[in-house]
Structure formats: C-alpha cells, structure tokens
Design a protein around this motif. Sequence first.
Motif, PDB file in Angstrom:
ATOM      1  N   UNK A  49       1.100  -1.140  -0.027  1.00  0.00           N
ATOM      2  CA  UNK A  49       0.008   0.056   0.104  1.00  0.00           C
ATOM      3  C   UNK A  49       1.077   0.967   0.254  1.00  0.00           C
ATOM      4  N   UNK A  50       1.951   1.229   0.839  1.00  0.00           N
ATOM      5  CA  UNK A  50       3.045   2.406   0.950  1.00  0.00           C
ATOM      6  C   UNK A  50       3.552   2.638  -0.462  1.00  0.00           C
ATOM      7  N   UNK A  51       3.999   1.552  -1.150  1.00  0.00           N
ATOM      8  CA  UNK A  51       4.810   1.585  -2.414  1.00  0.00           C
ATOM      9  C   UNK A  51       3.777   2.142  -3.410  1.00  0.00           C
ATOM     10  N   UNK A  52       2.411   1.809  -3.433  1.00  0.00           N
ATOM     11  CA  UNK A  52       1.434   2.342  -4.181  1.00  0.00           C
ATOM     12  C   UNK A  52       1.231   3.745  -4.124  1.00  0.00           C
ATOM     13  N   UNK A  53       1.079   4.020  -2.900  1.00  0.00           N
ATOM     14  CA  UNK A  53       0.532   5.375  -2.482  1.00  0.00           C
ATOM     15  C   UNK A  53       1.865   6.548  -2.949  1.00  0.00           C
ATOM     16  N   UNK A  54       3.086   5.987  -2.611  1.00  0.00           N
ATOM     17  CA  UNK A  54       4.190   6.868  -3.065  1.00  0.00           C
ATOM     18  C   UNK A  54       4.352   6.880  -4.572  1.00  0.00           C
ATOM     19  N   UNK A  55       4.045   5.956  -5.200  1.00  0.00           N
ATOM     20  CA  UNK A  55       4.334   6.112  -6.688  1.00  0.00           C
ATOM     21  C   UNK A  55       3.145   6.675  -7.373  1.00  0.00           C
ATOM     22  N   UNK A  56       2.065   6.511  -7.075  1.00  0.00           N
ATOM     23  CA  UNK A  56       0.594   7.073  -7.625  1.00  0.00           C
ATOM     24  C   UNK A  56       0.058   8.272  -6.964  1.00  0.00           C
ATOM     25  N   UNK A  60      -4.390   2.760  -2.847  1.00  0.00           N
ATOM     26  CA  UNK A  60      -5.090   1.788  -3.992  1.00  0.00           C
ATOM     27  C   UNK A  60      -6.332   1.375  -3.412  1.00  0.00           C
ATOM     28  N   UNK A  61      -7.041   0.923  -4.531  1.00  0.00           N
ATOM     29  CA  UNK A  61      -8.250   0.146  -4.517  1.00  0.00           C
ATOM     30  C   UNK A  61      -8.139  -1.167  -4.022  1.00  0.00           C
ATOM     31  N   UNK A  62      -9.224  -1.918  -3.595  1.00  0.00           N
ATOM     32  CA  UNK A  62      -8.936  -3.336  -3.033  1.00  0.00           C
ATOM     33  C   UNK A  62      -8.495  -4.123  -4.330  1.00  0.00           C
ATOM     34  N   UNK A  67      -4.195  -7.099  -6.980  1.00  0.00           N
ATOM     35  CA  UNK A  67      -3.397  -7.389  -8.118  1.00  0.00           C
ATOM     36  C   UNK A  67      -1.985  -7.419  -7.536  1.00  0.00           C
ATOM     37  N   UNK A  68      -1.426  -6.490  -6.661  1.00  0.00           N
ATOM     38  CA  UNK A  68      -0.230  -6.564  -6.169  1.00  0.00           C
ATOM     39  C   UNK A  68       0.177  -8.036  -5.365  1.00  0.00           C
ATOM     40  N   UNK A  69      -0.784  -8.205  -4.708  1.00  0.00           N
ATOM     41  CA  UNK A  69      -0.641  -9.433  -3.824  1.00  0.00           C
ATOM     42  C   UNK A  69      -0.424 -10.772  -4.836  1.00  0.00           C
ATOM     43  N   UNK A  70      -1.291 -11.099  -5.643  1.00  0.00           N
ATOM     44  CA  UNK A  70      -1.348 -11.942  -6.488  1.00  0.00           C
ATOM     45  C   UNK A  70      -0.125 -12.237  -7.469  1.00  0.00           C
ATOM     46  N   UNK A  71       0.514 -10.787  -7.692  1.00  0.00           N
ATOM     47  CA  UNK A  71       1.791 -10.738  -8.541  1.00  0.00           C
ATOM     48  C   UNK A  71       2.843 -11.252  -7.413  1.00  0.00           C
ATOM     49  N   UNK A  72       2.696 -10.843  -6.297  1.00  0.00           N
ATOM     50  CA  UNK A  72       3.895 -11.365  -5.387  1.00  0.00           C
ATOM     51  C   UNK A  72       3.616 -12.816  -5.023  1.00  0.00           C
TER      52      UNK A  72
END
Length: 313
Positions: A49-56, A60-62, A67-72
């Motif tokens: 969540x922190x990475x997403x917030x820093x980048x965008x 993020x939405x749920x 999507x990030x979790x499934x990618x991990x």
Amino acid sequence: MKKLFAEPLVQFLLIGGCIYLAFALFGTPEEDSSENRIHVDSNRIEGFISQWEKRWNRLPTKQEIDGLIQSHVREEVLYRQAVSMGLNEDDAITRRRMAQKLEFLTSDLAQSQQPAEGQLEQFFTDNEATYRAPDRISFSQVFFNPDTRKDATLDEAKAERAKLEAAGKPDPETLEAGDKSMLQDHFPNVTEAEVSRQMGSGFAESAMELKPGEWHGPVLSGYGVHLVYVYEMEKGAVPALEDVRDKVLADWHDEQREAFNAEFLKNLKDRYDIVIDEMPAERLIDGNVETIVEPVAEPVAETPSEAEVSTES
C-alpha cells in the motif's frame, strides 16, 4: 505407430510417465509444511500500500492491492520452484544480484550512523578544498593562427609580445593585434570550467597558473597560439559549514559506507581459506596496457609541440 503403441511395455511406460507427471504437478510434497506455506502478512500488505501511494500519490483500491498480492504470490511460487530445481546454482546473474543485495544491506547500516560531536566539523576541515568555491580569473587573449602563419607562428607571437609588454596594460586597440577569429577576446571573472568550455582544457589549465598584471605566452590551445594578459586572479572562498552541511553530511556518509563495506568484506574473507590457482602466463600480456580513449573532437590547428613552447617568458 499403432503396432508400437499396442506393445504392453510401451503402454506401461506411457501410463507410468503420466502418473509421475501428475504427481509432480499436483501431488502433495513431503517437505515440511512451513516450506510450502506462502504467508502474505499484514506488514507486507502495508508495504504494498505504501509503495502504491508513493508511486501514484493516492491509496490503492481493493482490486489494485489484490493485483499486487497475486503478483507477489506468483513470483514467490515461481522463485521457490526455480530454487528447488537448482536453477539458482552457478548462475552468474543470480550470484551478482545476491552479492549486490548484501552490499545494499550493509550500506543501509552505514547510512544509519550519525557523526559524533565534532566529527563532522573535523571531516569538513580535512576536506575543505572539496567545498571551496572555484577560483576565478579575468584575462584577455590575442590569437595567432598557425594555418596562415605556418612555421613563423611562434616567432611572430613572441615578437608581438615584446611590443605588448612595452605598451603596458592592454586596451581595445591592443587586442586588435594578432589574427581575427571567432574566439572571445576578453574573459571577465570566469572559472576554469568556463574557460575550458570555450578554449579547451589545456589552455584553461595553463591560464589558471599565470601571474596577474603581466603578458604571458605563447600559450597553446586546440585553436592555435595565444598571448594572454591576466588582470586579476580571485581565489575561491571556503564556505561556512552550515551553508554546506547537507553535502558534507552526505559525503561523510559515503566515506563511512566505503570504510564499513571494506571492513565487512575483510571479515568475511577471513572466514575462508581462499586458494587461487596460478595464472596461465601464456594467456597474459606483460607490462601495463594503457586504455585508449577517443578524444573529444575540437578544432585543432597545426600548432607546434607544447615541448617547444613555454607558457612563461
């Protein structure tokens, strides 16, 4: 082919191969259950969540975080399978990445250190030349073109210098001596870097060593031959520590990181018995080989060798 597949031995081998493949893909491994568990804990999710917030610059939405979790999870599954198959062994890229990651970790440890009282001040004092403002020079130059003067260039420049010295401090008429060119005649209050950009590094380095209040030359450049009159040389001042504290602190951290990494590597090496086989002499070249670097193209006239010319009288 039909006759071949009708053979009992072939059928047995095919069935056995299918069973083995199915077990490999879908069977339950016998390893410890902890090695087969992939746990995406709350700390990792918070990191996503922190990475997403820093980048965008928004939360993020749920669906996005899922999507990030499934990618991990996908990456972790593939990584573990690759390791279990030994794909990480004797792989130069993997070895290099692992070594770099360890260096990053040790660098972070060094970066977290803060200088003790007086330590930053001492570092600044020991390295104050690094933070000193650049020297500045004011000068004029008279150009002599070797393309037109040929072998007489140096002699004519020296003869003109005698006249200029007799005339004293240069004026606009004085600077009309020599040959016309697109080069700048007067350089007021400039740094060595600024001179280098216009006249070349060799000329700039020579000019910064000339004594003010005198004519000098011939001085060579990539363009030709010059007589130079220096009006003033201003030594760069050392700033106050408070004015450059952030840069000094960053440089101090760099030095600490290098020292920490060097000591860390030495301690690691001490744990091993390092054996290096004899180098094959027939595969090596004797002596030092200089690296050949293509020079930056700049206008170069047929000038005499610098060995033939002194920048001072």
